[in-house]
Design an enzyme around this catalytic site. Sequence first.
Site, PDB file in Angstrom:
ATOM      1  N   CYS A  35       0.834  -1.208   0.000  1.00  0.00           N
ATOM      2  CA  CYS A  35       0.000   0.000   0.000  1.00  0.00           C
ATOM      3  C   CYS A  35       0.869   1.259   0.000  1.00  0.00           C
ATOM      4  O   CYS A  35       1.504   1.578   1.018  1.00  0.00           O
ATOM      5  CB  CYS A  35      -0.921  -0.021   1.223  1.00  0.00           C
ATOM      6  SG  CYS A  35      -1.818   1.509   1.519  1.00  0.00           S
ATOM      7  N   CYS A  95      -0.090   3.980   2.525  1.00  0.00           N
ATOM      8  CA  CYS A  95       0.314   3.580   3.883  1.00  0.00           C
ATOM      9  C   CYS A  95       1.738   4.022   4.179  1.00  0.00           C
ATOM     10  O   CYS A  95       2.065   4.405   5.309  1.00  0.00           O
ATOM     11  CB  CYS A  95       0.206   2.063   4.051  1.00  0.00           C
ATOM     12  SG  CYS A  95      -1.456   1.396   3.860  1.00  0.00           S
TER      13      CYS A  95
END
Length: 309
Positions: free
Chosen positions: A80, A83
């Site tokens: 991700c 993230c």
Amino acid sequence: MSGAVDLSALKERAEAQRAAAQRPAPPRPPAGADGAAPAAPAGGGGGAAVVDVTDATFEADVINRSMAQLVLVDLWATWCEPCKQLSPVLERMAAESNGRWALAKVDVDANPGIAQAFRVQSIPMVVAIAGGRPVTAFNGVQSEAEINGWIDQILAQVGEVFTGVPADGEPADEPVDPRMAAAEDALNTGDFDGALAAYRTIAAAEPHNTEAASAARNLEFVIRAQAHDPEIVETAAPKDVDAQLAAADVLLLSQQPEAAFDRIIGVIKVTSDDDRTRARTRLLELFELFDPAEPFVVAARRKLASALF
């Protein structure tokens, strides 16, 4: 987050894993933004400011700790990219918070139990836990100023729940939002319209209030489904979009999700343009009423993809 969050399941899973191993698993070393273990905060709930959490350690590192200190759960994954932007900011902020709150990092791929409990549909997702229960959450990357404001608001509302008593000790009183209590009272007395209006008002004022948003979604469905004639299941023509969507509501209300989803997928297969878009939108709305990991939801999503392509 969709629907109610069931943290008790994580507690039971942790207890089962500990029993199988006959002793607690050793905790993973907490990682800071640079991979090193951060120092314990100078005050507040004690323990490291940032800690990696697993399905097995969730009870001790999040539920129990949240009795004495606000805990933010950072749900992330190695693949991700957003993230990778948010997590280092959260880690630095936690280390600098002087114990006002702690950060619990969860790799959702490695810990599906936690991901399922929070009904994770997109990451990054950050959930605030206080007094052993989820309070609110946000998705996506936010600025440090936005996060600080969010945390300040949470602490102003729930600071009194931090009793220092662990979850397996004397239970602490849960914070009660009077607006949510009023909505629940309306629901319990059968005033569905009043309860729905109350939940919608809360969700509109607090976009991160997943509990209110989920309650509103569920009530919207129930009110709509109860208004249909149950006979529509037998009488709906295959290409009558309105009738088939009504039939799907009735089937779902009677606890037949697979049949309900298949009805709408059938409409998608035989329609086009606006009618097809309307059916697809309704199906996605119904998916929101369930845990995305439910086998019948996963199966229906596959059927939908096949119908569309």
